[in-house]
Motif scaffolding. Structure first.
Motif, PDB file in Angstrom:
ATOM      1  N   GLY A 186       9.364   5.318   3.145  1.00 46.24           N
ATOM      2  CA  GLY A 186       9.582   4.329   4.186  1.00 46.24           C
ATOM      3  C   GLY A 186       8.653   3.140   4.049  1.00 46.24           C
ATOM      4  O   GLY A 186       8.102   2.853   2.991  1.00 46.24           O
ATOM      5  N   LEU A 187       8.494   2.435   5.163  1.00 47.70           N
ATOM      6  CA  LEU A 187       7.576   1.303   5.273  1.00 47.70           C
ATOM      7  C   LEU A 187       6.365   1.766   6.081  1.00 47.70           C
ATOM      8  O   LEU A 187       6.532   2.434   7.112  1.00 47.70           O
ATOM      9  N   TYR A 188       5.164   1.372   5.656  1.00 48.48           N
ATOM     10  CA  TYR A 188       3.969   1.944   6.276  1.00 48.48           C
ATOM     11  C   TYR A 188       2.867   0.908   6.491  1.00 48.48           C
ATOM     12  O   TYR A 188       2.715  -0.042   5.717  1.00 48.48           O
ATOM     13  N   ARG A 189       2.078   1.184   7.537  1.00 47.64           N
ATOM     14  CA  ARG A 189       0.795   0.523   7.766  1.00 47.64           C
ATOM     15  C   ARG A 189      -0.288   1.553   7.421  1.00 47.64           C
ATOM     16  O   ARG A 189      -0.241   2.691   7.915  1.00 47.64           O
ATOM     17  N   ILE A 190      -1.217   1.170   6.565  1.00 46.92           N
ATOM     18  CA  ILE A 190      -2.268   2.086   6.110  1.00 46.92           C
ATOM     19  C   ILE A 190      -3.613   1.442   6.396  1.00 46.92           C
ATOM     20  O   ILE A 190      -3.919   0.365   5.877  1.00 46.92           O
ATOM     21  N   GLU A 191      -4.390   2.081   7.224  1.00 48.04           N
ATOM     22  CA  GLU A 191      -5.720   1.564   7.560  1.00 48.04           C
ATOM     23  C   GLU A 191      -6.774   2.417   6.864  1.00 48.04           C
ATOM     24  O   GLU A 191      -6.857   3.620   7.088  1.00 48.04           O
ATOM     25  N   THR A 192      -7.556   1.782   6.007  1.00 44.26           N
ATOM     26  CA  THR A 192      -8.690   2.436   5.364  1.00 44.26           C
ATOM     27  C   THR A 192      -9.962   1.915   6.016  1.00 44.26           C
ATOM     28  O   THR A 192      -9.917   1.122   6.952  1.00 44.26           O
ATOM     29  N   GLY A 193     -11.084   2.350   5.493  1.00 37.77           N
ATOM     30  CA  GLY A 193     -12.332   1.844   6.047  1.00 37.77           C
ATOM     31  C   GLY A 193     -12.552   0.372   5.768  1.00 37.77           C
ATOM     32  O   GLY A 193     -13.329  -0.295   6.475  1.00 37.77           O
ATOM     33  N   ASP A 194     -11.857  -0.157   4.757  1.00 35.95           N
ATOM     34  CA  ASP A 194     -12.095  -1.537   4.342  1.00 35.95           C
ATOM     35  C   ASP A 194     -10.900  -2.462   4.491  1.00 35.95           C
ATOM     36  O   ASP A 194     -11.055  -3.683   4.349  1.00 35.95           O
ATOM     37  N   ALA A 195      -9.711  -1.932   4.729  1.00 35.78           N
ATOM     38  CA  ALA A 195      -8.535  -2.793   4.698  1.00 35.78           C
ATOM     39  C   ALA A 195      -7.434  -2.261   5.605  1.00 35.78           C
ATOM     40  O   ALA A 195      -7.380  -1.069   5.920  1.00 35.78           O
ATOM     41  N   THR A 207       6.698  11.532  -7.852  1.00 32.76           N
ATOM     42  CA  THR A 207       6.040  10.228  -7.958  1.00 32.76           C
ATOM     43  C   THR A 207       6.442   9.344  -6.792  1.00 32.76           C
ATOM     44  O   THR A 207       7.635   9.253  -6.448  1.00 32.76           O
ATOM     45  N   LEU A 208       5.470   8.696  -6.177  1.00 32.77           N
ATOM     46  CA  LEU A 208       5.737   7.734  -5.124  1.00 32.77           C
ATOM     47  C   LEU A 208       5.702   6.337  -5.738  1.00 32.77           C
ATOM     48  O   LEU A 208       4.683   5.912  -6.299  1.00 32.77           O
ATOM     49  N   LEU A 209       6.824   5.646  -5.659  1.00 33.98           N
ATOM     50  CA  LEU A 209       6.912   4.284  -6.164  1.00 33.98           C
ATOM     51  C   LEU A 209       6.645   3.326  -5.010  1.00 33.98           C
ATOM     52  O   LEU A 209       7.476   3.171  -4.117  1.00 33.98           O
ATOM     53  N   VAL A 210       5.470   2.726  -5.009  1.00 33.44           N
ATOM     54  CA  VAL A 210       5.107   1.784  -3.949  1.00 33.44           C
ATOM     55  C   VAL A 210       5.498   0.404  -4.447  1.00 33.44           C
ATOM     56  O   VAL A 210       4.786  -0.219  -5.234  1.00 33.44           O
ATOM     57  N   ARG A 211       6.654  -0.050  -4.000  1.00 31.87           N
ATOM     58  CA  ARG A 211       7.206  -1.305  -4.492  1.00 31.87           C
ATOM     59  C   ARG A 211       6.372  -2.506  -4.064  1.00 31.87           C
ATOM     60  O   ARG A 211       6.408  -3.551  -4.719  1.00 31.87           O
ATOM     61  N   GLU A 212       5.644  -2.329  -2.984  1.00 28.54           N
ATOM     62  CA  GLU A 212       4.699  -3.366  -2.549  1.00 28.54           C
ATOM     63  C   GLU A 212       3.541  -2.701  -1.832  1.00 28.54           C
ATOM     64  O   GLU A 212       3.748  -1.878  -0.943  1.00 28.54           O
ATOM     65  N   LEU A 213       2.324  -3.088  -2.222  1.00 31.28           N
ATOM     66  CA  LEU A 213       1.112  -2.665  -1.533  1.00 31.28           C
ATOM     67  C   LEU A 213       0.234  -3.887  -1.365  1.00 31.28           C
ATOM     68  O   LEU A 213      -0.209  -4.491  -2.337  1.00 31.28           O
ATOM     69  N   LEU A 214       0.017  -4.268  -0.126  1.00 24.37           N
ATOM     70  CA  LEU A 214      -0.808  -5.437   0.175  1.00 24.37           C
ATOM     71  C   LEU A 214      -1.822  -5.079   1.245  1.00 24.37           C
ATOM     72  O   LEU A 214      -1.464  -4.487   2.265  1.00 24.37           O
ATOM     73  N   PRO A 215      -3.112  -5.436   1.011  1.00 24.67           N
ATOM     74  CA  PRO A 215      -3.666  -5.992  -0.222  1.00 24.67           C
ATOM     75  C   PRO A 215      -3.810  -4.901  -1.286  1.00 24.67           C
ATOM     76  O   PRO A 215      -3.410  -3.756  -1.076  1.00 24.67           O
ATOM     77  N   CYS A 217      -5.135  -2.037  -2.930  1.00 17.46           N
ATOM     78  CA  CYS A 217      -6.017  -0.983  -2.430  1.00 17.46           C
ATOM     79  C   CYS A 217      -5.575   0.361  -2.992  1.00 17.46           C
ATOM     80  O   CYS A 217      -4.746   1.059  -2.391  1.00 17.46           O
ATOM     81  N   PRO A 218      -6.077   0.754  -4.147  1.00 18.93           N
ATOM     82  CA  PRO A 218      -5.690   2.038  -4.745  1.00 18.93           C
ATOM     83  C   PRO A 218      -5.898   3.223  -3.804  1.00 18.93           C
ATOM     84  O   PRO A 218      -5.113   4.181  -3.827  1.00 18.93           O
ATOM     85  N   GLU A 219      -6.939   3.164  -2.997  1.00 21.77           N
ATOM     86  CA  GLU A 219      -7.208   4.260  -2.055  1.00 21.77           C
ATOM     87  C   GLU A 219      -6.030   4.463  -1.107  1.00 21.77           C
ATOM     88  O   GLU A 219      -5.649   5.604  -0.793  1.00 21.77           O
ATOM     89  N   ALA A 220      -5.435   3.369  -0.643  1.00 27.57           N
ATOM     90  CA  ALA A 220      -4.303   3.469   0.274  1.00 27.57           C
ATOM     91  C   ALA A 220      -3.095   4.089  -0.412  1.00 27.57           C
ATOM     92  O   ALA A 220      -2.387   4.924   0.165  1.00 27.57           O
TER      93      ALA A 220
END
Length: 266
Positions: A186-195, A207-215, A217-220
């Motif tokens: 789906g579409l997600y909001r991911i909050e890490t300690g920095d972003a 395998t999860l294909l993340v077609r867009e990740l902004l900004p 953030c490999p951790e996310a």
């Protein structure tokens, strides 16, 4: 020429012959987007479609922040038995002329393979869109992950993009949601300690294909893969120098030297 609804069965067969999608997948695309998307075709002598393309509605945001109407040329294809006869070149010319008459100022496309960059360059397209991709193993992280609506995704992605980029119409945002959900993601909001990140993800087996990740953030990406039970995530983000998409001005408007294009609806 513009395709009519009566042409869809033949166009579906052409799509399947070129891309291998199921009839149900192609019909879902028509149902979601045909009414808002100009579809162009050239006919063979026997009247069957020789080539087709879909002009998905979008906007190209320039370096100055101003947006101009653009078309993402999608599902550009020629019947396998009719390739090498100039059908694609003539179809592009016809579509570009018609779009320019509708005040569309830029045409954008994503070559399906590396060799096609040179093919489209012959018709005036140049590489404008670049990206960065990375593969990370799934890892449980200290992240908050919540689903996003298409409107929420659009709002968050536009906050993350400061430079030139392609902005999607509401219909395309909803289509990406459909693709993502049908895969089990789906579409997600991911909050890490920095972003605070936004992600459009599709599941492909483990395998999860993340077609867009902004900004970026490999951790996310790793945390999202873990949450969805995947072994790894392959994500695409802004920045980097990997060629991804091409553009052509339809009215002489200068194009950005470099820009970002997110989901390409692969």
């Amino acid at each position: 020429m513009r395709a009519a609804r009566r042409d869809l069965p033949a166009l579906t067969r052409l799509w399947q012959a070129c891309f291998g999608d199921t009839e149900a997948e192609v019909r879902a695309f028509w149902q979601a987007l045909f009414d808002c998307t100009p579809v162009y075709l050239r006919r063979a002598p026997d009247g069957s479609p020789a080539a087709m393309l879909c002009a998905l509605p979008a906007e190209l945001v320039g370096d100055d922040g101003d947006a101009v109407p653009a078309a993402y040329l999608y599902a550009v294809c020629t019947a396998p038995a009719l390739r090498g006869r100039g059908h694609c070149r003539l179809l592009l010319q016809e579509a570009e002329q018609d779009l320019a008459e509708q005040d569309v100022r830029a045409a954008v496309l994503v070559p399906a393979e590396e060799s096609l960059f040179g093919f489209y360059a012959r018709f005036g397209y140049r590489t404008v869109f670049t990206c960065r991709t990375e593969t990370v193993p799934a890892a449980r992280g200290d992240c908050s992950i919540t689903p996003l609506t298409p409107d929420g995704w659009q709002s968050l992605r536009e906050l993350q993009l400061y430079d030139s980029h392609l902005s999607y119409s509401p219909e395309l945002l909803r289509w990406q949601e459909t693709i993502s959900r049908s895969s089990g993601a789906g579409l997600y909001r991911i909050e890490t300690g920095d972003a605070v990140c936004c992600a459009a993800a599709e599941r492909d087996g483990e395998t999860l294909l993340v077609r867009e990740l902004l900004p970026d953030c490999p951790e996310a990406a790793a945390a999202l893969a873990d949450k969805l039970g995947c072994r790894e995530a392959v994500f695409r983000t802004a920045g980097g120098t990997q060629p991804f998409g091409m553009a052509k001005s339809l009215d002489g408007t200068p194009l950005p030297q470099r820009a970002y294009l997110g989901p390409a609806f692969e």
